[in-house]
Design a protein around this motif. Structure first.
Motif, mmCIF file in Angstrom:
data_model
loop_
_atom_site.group_PDB
_atom_site.id
_atom_site.type_symbol
_atom_site.label_atom_id
_atom_site.label_comp_id
_atom_site.label_asym_id
_atom_site.label_seq_id
_atom_site.Cartn_x
_atom_site.Cartn_y
_atom_site.Cartn_z
ATOM 1 N N ALA A 110 27.887 4.154 22.352
ATOM 2 C CA ALA A 110 26.722 3.246 21.983
ATOM 3 C C ALA A 110 26.458 2.909 20.504
ATOM 4 N N ARG A 159 29.045 3.017 27.825
ATOM 5 C CA ARG A 159 29.770 1.697 27.194
ATOM 6 C C ARG A 159 31.030 2.491 26.743
ATOM 7 N N SER A 204 27.430 6.624 25.800
ATOM 8 C CA SER A 204 26.615 6.059 26.768
ATOM 9 C C SER A 204 27.823 5.762 27.858
ATOM 10 N N PHE A 217 23.294 -1.589 21.486
ATOM 11 C CA PHE A 217 24.101 -1.667 22.475
ATOM 12 C C PHE A 217 24.424 -0.363 23.193
ATOM 13 N N THR A 218 23.927 -0.246 24.539
ATOM 14 C CA THR A 218 24.189 0.843 25.056
ATOM 15 C C THR A 218 24.922 0.731 26.244
ATOM 16 N N ALA A 246 29.463 -6.804 26.823
ATOM 17 C CA ALA A 246 29.713 -5.399 27.355
ATOM 18 C C ALA A 246 31.091 -4.932 26.723
ATOM 19 N N SER A 247 31.990 -5.944 26.273
ATOM 20 C CA SER A 247 33.329 -5.496 25.714
ATOM 21 C C SER A 247 33.198 -5.211 24.137
ATOM 22 N N LYS A 298 32.599 -3.353 20.671
ATOM 23 C CA LYS A 298 32.812 -2.110 20.166
ATOM 24 C C LYS A 298 32.014 -2.048 18.752
#
Length: 100
Positions: free
Chosen positions: A51, A47, A45, A99-100, A8-9, A11
């Motif tokens: 994303a 995120r 997103s 990755f969203t 989740a971290s 980028k």
């Protein structure tokens, strides 16, 4: 080897720095070499940083189904990434992660 990052971290820039780098995909019968060939933003997103998508290329003939695979990189560490086969790419078999 690096530790396992929090997915989740991660980028876009974390992967852009490794464009063209070698990764390893762990499968039931061993290790499949992957090369990161494309890193693209994929819109807004929830995120942080937005994303993004990654395209990896495995050697020709290495066909694996969509699934979560442990992906190893000496700097980024081991990441459990959902990969989807996207067909022939750069002389090998392409796999996409979003990755969203």
């Amino acid at each position: 080897m690096a530790s396992s990052p929090d997915l989740a971290s991660l980028k876009l820039d974390d992967f852009t720095a490794h464009l063209g780098a070698d990764f390893e995909m762990q499968v039931a019968d061993g290790i499949v070499p992957l090369k990161l060939v494309k890193v693209d933003p994929a819109g807004n997103s929830g995120r942080a940083g937005g994303a993004f998508s990654l395209i990896f290329v495995a050697p020709k003939g290495s066909g694996y189904p969509q699934a979560i695979y442990p992906i190893n990189h000496p700097v980024l560490g081991t990441m459990e990434i959902f990969l989807v086969p996207v067909g022939p790419q750069s002389g090998g078999n392409g796999y996409q992660a979003i990755f969203t």
